[in-house]
Design a protein around this motif. Structure first.
Motif, PDB file in Angstrom:
ATOM      1  N   PRO A 159     -36.488  47.186  21.279  1.00 46.05           N
ATOM      2  CA  PRO A 159     -35.901  46.744  22.555  1.00 46.05           C
ATOM      3  C   PRO A 159     -36.308  45.295  22.853  1.00 46.05           C
ATOM      4  CG  PRO A 159     -36.990  48.857  22.810  1.00 46.05           C
ATOM      5  CD  PRO A 159     -37.320  48.363  21.441  1.00 46.05           C
ATOM      6  N   LEU A 160     -35.331  44.505  23.215  1.00 44.77           N
ATOM      7  CA  LEU A 160     -35.579  43.084  23.464  1.00 44.77           C
ATOM      8  C   LEU A 160     -35.944  42.823  24.917  1.00 44.77           C
ATOM      9  CD1 LEU A 160     -32.551  41.704  21.472  1.00 44.77           C
ATOM     10  CD2 LEU A 160     -34.942  41.558  20.803  1.00 44.77           C
ATOM     11  N   LYS A 161     -36.700  41.755  25.091  1.00 44.20           N
ATOM     12  CA  LYS A 161     -37.069  41.292  26.421  1.00 44.20           C
ATOM     13  C   LYS A 161     -35.810  40.925  27.193  1.00 44.20           C
ATOM     14  CE  LYS A 161     -38.386  36.905  27.384  1.00 44.20           C
ATOM     15  NZ  LYS A 161     -39.166  35.683  27.305  1.00 44.20           N
ATOM     16  N   ILE A 162     -35.833  41.130  28.501  1.00 42.66           N
ATOM     17  CA  ILE A 162     -34.686  40.764  29.334  1.00 42.66           C
ATOM     18  C   ILE A 162     -34.508  39.253  29.270  1.00 42.66           C
ATOM     19  CG2 ILE A 162     -33.802  40.732  31.697  1.00 42.66           C
ATOM     20  CD1 ILE A 162     -35.235  43.408  32.111  1.00 42.66           C
ATOM     21  N   ASN A 163     -33.257  38.814  29.150  1.00 47.19           N
ATOM     22  CA  ASN A 163     -32.890  37.396  29.010  1.00 47.19           C
ATOM     23  C   ASN A 163     -33.440  36.782  27.726  1.00 47.19           C
ATOM     24  OD1 ASN A 163     -31.440  37.381  31.414  1.00 47.19           O
ATOM     25  ND2 ASN A 163     -33.251  36.869  32.616  1.00 47.19           N
ATOM     26  N   SER A 164     -33.504  37.552  26.671  1.00 43.45           N
ATOM     27  CA  SER A 164     -34.016  37.020  25.408  1.00 43.45           C
ATOM     28  C   SER A 164     -32.972  36.155  24.695  1.00 43.45           C
ATOM     29  CB  SER A 164     -34.474  38.149  24.489  1.00 43.45           C
ATOM     30  OG  SER A 164     -33.401  38.997  24.203  1.00 43.45           O
ATOM     31  N   LYS A 165     -31.715  36.245  25.122  1.00 35.67           N
ATOM     32  CA  LYS A 165     -30.683  35.403  24.497  1.00 35.67           C
ATOM     33  C   LYS A 165     -31.013  33.922  24.649  1.00 35.67           C
ATOM     34  CE  LYS A 165     -26.953  37.971  25.843  1.00 35.67           C
ATOM     35  NZ  LYS A 165     -25.602  38.175  26.314  1.00 35.67           N
ATOM     36  N   GLN A 166     -31.553  33.566  25.841  1.00 34.92           N
ATOM     37  CA  GLN A 166     -31.911  32.165  26.068  1.00 34.92           C
ATOM     38  C   GLN A 166     -33.014  31.726  25.101  1.00 34.92           C
ATOM     39  OE1 GLN A 166     -31.330  34.264  28.613  1.00 34.92           O
ATOM     40  NE2 GLN A 166     -29.488  33.307  29.411  1.00 34.92           N
ATOM     41  N   ASP A 167     -33.968  32.623  24.821  1.00 36.33           N
ATOM     42  CA  ASP A 167     -35.039  32.294  23.873  1.00 36.33           C
ATOM     43  C   ASP A 167     -34.469  32.057  22.474  1.00 36.33           C
ATOM     44  OD1 ASP A 167     -36.820  32.641  25.942  1.00 36.33           O
ATOM     45  OD2 ASP A 167     -37.403  34.681  25.338  1.00 36.33           O
ATOM     46  N   ARG A 174     -34.495  28.587  20.434  1.00 40.04           N
ATOM     47  CA  ARG A 174     -35.072  28.516  19.088  1.00 40.04           C
ATOM     48  C   ARG A 174     -34.049  27.983  18.091  1.00 40.04           C
ATOM     49  NH1 ARG A 174     -39.386  31.504  16.754  1.00 40.04           N
ATOM     50  NH2 ARG A 174     -40.217  31.383  18.863  1.00 40.04           N
ATOM     51  N   SER A 175     -32.804  28.332  18.289  1.00 38.45           N
ATOM     52  CA  SER A 175     -31.738  27.845  17.417  1.00 38.45           C
ATOM     53  C   SER A 175     -31.604  26.326  17.515  1.00 38.45           C
ATOM     54  CB  SER A 175     -30.414  28.496  17.807  1.00 38.45           C
ATOM     55  OG  SER A 175     -29.330  27.841  17.226  1.00 38.45           O
ATOM     56  N   GLN A 176     -31.691  25.820  18.742  1.00 33.39           N
ATOM     57  CA  GLN A 176     -31.586  24.370  18.934  1.00 33.39           C
ATOM     58  C   GLN A 176     -32.813  23.650  18.385  1.00 33.39           C
ATOM     59  OE1 GLN A 176     -30.943  24.233  23.136  1.00 33.39           O
ATOM     60  NE2 GLN A 176     -28.740  24.661  22.970  1.00 33.39           N
ATOM     61  N   GLU A 177     -33.996  24.253  18.532  1.00 35.58           N
ATOM     62  CA  GLU A 177     -35.229  23.642  18.027  1.00 35.58           C
ATOM     63  C   GLU A 177     -35.226  23.562  16.506  1.00 35.58           C
ATOM     64  OE1 GLU A 177     -38.348  26.060  19.571  1.00 35.58           O
ATOM     65  OE2 GLU A 177     -38.115  25.322  21.631  1.00 35.58           O
ATOM     66  N   THR A 178     -34.763  24.612  15.857  1.00 33.72           N
ATOM     67  CA  THR A 178     -34.788  24.642  14.394  1.00 33.72           C
ATOM     68  C   THR A 178     -33.568  23.986  13.772  1.00 33.72           C
ATOM     69  OG1 THR A 178     -33.746  26.829  14.372  1.00 33.72           O
ATOM     70  CG2 THR A 178     -36.147  26.760  14.318  1.00 33.72           C
ATOM     71  N   GLY A 179     -32.568  23.692  14.581  1.00 28.43           N
ATOM     72  CA  GLY A 179     -31.356  23.061  14.064  1.00 28.43           C
ATOM     73  C   GLY A 179     -30.442  24.033  13.350  1.00 28.43           C
ATOM     74  N   ALA A 180     -30.512  25.305  13.700  1.00 28.46           N
ATOM     75  CA  ALA A 180     -29.672  26.322  13.055  1.00 28.46           C
ATOM     76  C   ALA A 180     -28.210  26.181  13.465  1.00 28.46           C
ATOM     77  CB  ALA A 180     -30.178  27.719  13.401  1.00 28.46           C
ATOM     78  N   GLY A 181     -27.959  25.591  14.624  1.00 27.81           N
ATOM     79  CA  GLY A 181     -26.586  25.354  15.072  1.00 27.81           C
ATOM     80  C   GLY A 181     -25.849  26.596  15.494  1.00 27.81           C
ATOM     81  N   ILE A 182     -26.541  27.541  16.086  1.00 25.59           N
ATOM     82  CA  ILE A 182     -25.917  28.775  16.562  1.00 25.59           C
ATOM     83  C   ILE A 182     -25.453  28.551  17.993  1.00 25.59           C
ATOM     84  CG2 ILE A 182     -26.233  31.250  16.939  1.00 25.59           C
ATOM     85  CD1 ILE A 182     -26.596  30.360  14.007  1.00 25.59           C
ATOM     86  N   GLY A 183     -24.180  28.832  18.258  1.00 22.58           N
ATOM     87  CA  GLY A 183     -23.617  28.620  19.583  1.00 22.58           C
ATOM     88  C   GLY A 183     -23.771  29.830  20.494  1.00 22.58           C
ATOM     89  N   LYS A 184     -23.490  29.619  21.778  1.00 20.18           N
ATOM     90  CA  LYS A 184     -23.613  30.693  22.771  1.00 20.18           C
ATOM     91  C   LYS A 184     -22.665  31.854  22.471  1.00 20.18           C
ATOM     92  CE  LYS A 184     -24.969  27.914  26.765  1.00 20.18           C
ATOM     93  NZ  LYS A 184     -24.545  27.457  28.097  1.00 20.18           N
ATOM     94  N   LYS A 185     -21.416  31.539  22.130  1.00 18.12           N
ATOM     95  CA  LYS A 185     -20.430  32.591  21.892  1.00 18.12           C
ATOM     96  C   LYS A 185     -20.800  33.423  20.678  1.00 18.12           C
ATOM     97  CE  LYS A 185     -16.448  30.391  24.021  1.00 18.12           C
ATOM     98  NZ  LYS A 185     -15.089  29.875  23.800  1.00 18.12           N
ATOM     99  N   GLN A 186     -21.236  32.757  19.622  1.00 20.24           N
ATOM    100  CA  GLN A 186     -21.629  33.478  18.407  1.00 20.24           C
ATOM    101  C   GLN A 186     -22.815  34.382  18.690  1.00 20.24           C
ATOM    102  OE1 GLN A 186     -22.590  30.086  16.189  1.00 20.24           O
ATOM    103  NE2 GLN A 186     -20.485  29.555  15.682  1.00 20.24           N
TER     104      GLN A 186
END
Length: 181
Positions: free
Chosen positions: A45-53, A57-69
Motif C-alpha cells: 500500500p502506497l502513502k497518500i499523495n505518493s504520486k507527487q513523490d 523523483r522522475s524529474q530529479e533523475t531525468g526519467a522524463g515521466i509525465g503526469k498523465k503517464q
C-alpha cells in the motif's frame, strides 16, 4: 531487373513483427521505471499523495515521466488484485523508498475490501463469459462437422433431379437440394 532475394522469407518475418505505437513505447518505459521501486514490485500500500513523490523523483533523475503517464500507470497498479489484497489486510502504508509511513485507517481498509470484492466479481463474470463463449464455439464446430458429414453421405452431390411439370410436359429439372433433405 534484379530479383528480390528471400522475398517470401521477408514477408513472413514482417507478419510476425508487431510495431508498437509511440504511446505504447512511452508507457512501457514508464512501467519499467516504476517497477524499479521495491514498493511497486511488492505491491505494498502506497502513502497518500505518493504520486507527487514519484513525479518529483522522475524529474530529479531525468526519467522524463509525465503526469498523465504516471496517472495511468498508478491507476492500473492500484486497481490490481494483488495490490488491493495487500491493502485490505491492513498494516502500514509505504513511501517511495519503502519506509513505513502511516497505518491504514479502518475506513480505508473497508474501502479496499469492497474494491477487492468488486474486482473478484468482475473477474468471475469475465471468466464465466469466456467459458460460455468457448462452449458456444465448440457447439458451433460440432454442428459444422455434423453438417459436413451429412453432405459427404450424399456423395458430394448437391444437385437432385426431380420431375417438374413445365407447360404440361414432364421434364426433369436439376434443383438444388435443400439442407433439410
Amino acid at each position: 531487373m534484379g530479383e528480390f532475394k528471400h522475398k517470401d522469407k521477408n514477408i513472413e518475418n514482417k507478419k510476425h513483427v508487431k510495431n508498437k505505437t509511440v504511446a505504447e513505447k512511452i508507457f512501457q518505459e514508464t512501467w519499467d521505471w516504476l517497477y524499479s521501486f521495491e514498493v511497486i514490485r511488492k505491491h505494498k500500500p502506497l502513502k497518500i499523495n505518493s504520486k507527487q513523490d514519484f513525479l518529483r523523483r522522475s524529474q530529479e533523475t531525468g526519467a522524463g515521466i509525465g503526469k498523465k503517464q504516471l496517472r495511468k500507470a498508478f491507476s492500473i497498479h492500484c486497481n490490481s488484485e494483488r495490490y488491493l489484497r495487500n491493502a485490505a489486510k491492513g498494516g502500514f502504508r509505504y513511501d517511495i523508498d519503502f519506509n513505513q509511513d502511516e497505518e491504514i485507517s479502518e475506513e480505508h481498509q473497508q474501502n479496499f475490501i469492497n474494491a477487492l470484492k468488486e474486482k473478484k466479481k468482475f473477474i468471475s463474470r469475465a471468466k464465466a463469459y469466456a467459458r460460455r463463449k468457448e462452449e458456444k464455439q465448440r457447439q458451433y464446430e460440432k454442428r459444422k462437422l455434423e453438417n459436413q458429414q451429412d453432405r459427404n453421405k450424399d456423395n458430394g452431390s448437391r444437385l437432385q433431379f426431380k420431375p417438374r411439370k413445365n407447360n404440361n410436359s414432364d421434364i426433369k429439372i436439376a434443383v438444388k437440394k435443400s439442407r433439410r433433405g
